[in-house]
Design an enzyme around this catalytic site. Structure first.
Site, short mmCIF file in Angstrom:
data_model
loop_
_atom_site.label_atom_id
_atom_site.label_comp_id
_atom_site.label_asym_id
_atom_site.label_seq_id
_atom_site.Cartn_x
_atom_site.Cartn_y
_atom_site.Cartn_z
N LYS A 20 56.23 54.27 10.90
CA LYS A 20 56.80 53.11 11.61
C LYS A 20 57.96 53.55 12.50
O LYS A 20 58.12 53.05 13.61
CB LYS A 20 57.31 52.07 10.62
CG LYS A 20 56.23 51.28 9.91
CD LYS A 20 56.90 50.16 9.12
CE LYS A 20 55.91 49.28 8.40
NZ LYS A 20 56.57 48.13 7.77
N ASP A 72 58.20 43.55 8.51
CA ASP A 72 57.20 43.33 7.48
C ASP A 72 55.87 43.13 8.18
O ASP A 72 55.76 42.34 9.11
CB ASP A 72 57.55 42.12 6.60
CG ASP A 72 56.82 42.20 5.27
OD1 ASP A 72 56.68 43.32 4.72
OD2 ASP A 72 56.35 41.16 4.76
N ALA A 149 47.71 54.47 6.80
CA ALA A 149 47.22 53.34 5.97
C ALA A 149 45.88 52.78 6.46
O ALA A 149 44.86 53.48 6.41
CB ALA A 149 48.31 52.26 5.86
P1 IMP Z 1 55.04 46.79 5.10
O1 IMP Z 1 55.24 45.91 3.90
O2 IMP Z 1 55.57 46.23 6.37
O3 IMP Z 1 55.48 48.21 4.89
O4 IMP Z 1 53.49 46.89 5.41
C1 IMP Z 1 52.54 46.63 4.44
C2 IMP Z 1 51.44 47.63 4.49
O5 IMP Z 1 50.59 47.31 5.59
C3 IMP Z 1 51.88 49.06 4.73
O6 IMP Z 1 52.20 49.71 3.55
C4 IMP Z 1 50.64 49.65 5.29
O7 IMP Z 1 49.80 49.93 4.19
C5 IMP Z 1 50.04 48.49 6.08
N1 IMP Z 1 50.36 48.60 7.51
C6 IMP Z 1 51.41 48.06 8.18
N2 IMP Z 1 51.37 48.39 9.47
C7 IMP Z 1 50.28 49.15 9.63
C8 IMP Z 1 49.72 49.82 10.76
O8 IMP Z 1 50.23 49.79 11.89
N3 IMP Z 1 48.60 50.51 10.52
C9 IMP Z 1 48.01 50.58 9.29
N4 IMP Z 1 48.48 50.00 8.21
C10 IMP Z 1 49.63 49.29 8.38
#
Ligand code: IMP
Length: 192
Positions: A20, A72, A149
């Site tokens: 990120k 998020d 991811a």
């Molecule tokens: P977070 O809670 O914002 O960290 O995001 C939740 C989860 O969504 C992350 O751990 C990733 O598994 C997935 N995620 C968020 N953004 C992306 C992206 O741009 N590409 C792929 N997976 C993502």
């Protein structure tokens, strides 16, 4: 140097996710904002993406004593009643992409969207949030070695490739994160 590339302001991004950080750096630097990074953590409350981003930004800004952004994000799959959604992190760490593919083995409607909410806050103000969404389809297998991811599963609308097949600059042109950060950047630069 083109005008929009001149750095006008800076902001600290609170996250533990290096992918990120790199994506956000590419996006914000092009919009005239330099990015610092701090991995101080913040409580992730129960709620939608906006609730989590608002609470996290306010918590981190008060703790660090300066303006911050948090993000998020999540993957929302229509045929799975928008799962994993706010559980994206947990689902990625447990059943992972293979588990998602299994859940969708008989599913014809592959529509999904990535959503990103940027939360901004200063130590003395109330939080602001900025939403970005990208529409697409879940593939039938994981493809690509770029990104992170869920990227190898997600084929953005209008493209045959998955995000996992796109280099960072290409994903950054139209991703959910690009859209939320661009909204934030335009607003932030207008704030004197
Ligand atoms: P977070 O809670 O914002 O960290 O995001 C939740 C989860 O969504 C992350 O751990 C990733 O598994 C997935 N995620 C968020 N953004 C992306 C992206 O741009 N590409 C792929 N997976 C993502």
């Amino acid at each position: 140097m083109p005008k929009e590339r001149q750095i006008q302001k800076s902001i600290t991004f609170i996250t533990g996710n290096q992918h990120k950080v790199l994506e956000a750096q590419g996006i914000l630097n092009n919009l005239g904002i330099s990015l610092e990074h701090a991995d101080i953590g913040y409580p992730e409350i129960q709620g939608n993406l906006e609730d989590v981003a608002r609470y996290g930004a306010q918590y981190a800004a008060r703790r660090l004593g300066k303006p911050v952004i948090v993000e998020d994000a999540g993957l929302f799959i229509k045929a799975l009643k928008w799962f994993p959604g706010t559980y994206s992190s947990y689902v990625q760490e447990t059943i992972g992409n293979k588990g998602i593919l299994k859940l969708m083995s008989d599913v014809v409607d592959r529509y999904a969207e990535f959503r990103s909410v940027i939360g901004f806050c200063t130590p003395k103000t109330e939080p602001e949030v900025f939403l970005g969404t990208v529409k697409g389809q879940i593939g039938y297998e994981e493809i690509g070695r770029f990104g992170f991811a869920y990227d190898p599963l997600f084929h953005p609308e209008g493209y045959e490739e998955s995000f996992g097949e796109m280099k960072r600059d290409e994903k950054n042109r139209f991703s959910h994160r690009r859209k939320s950060l661009e909204k934030f950047a335009l607003w932030y630069k207008s704030q004197g």
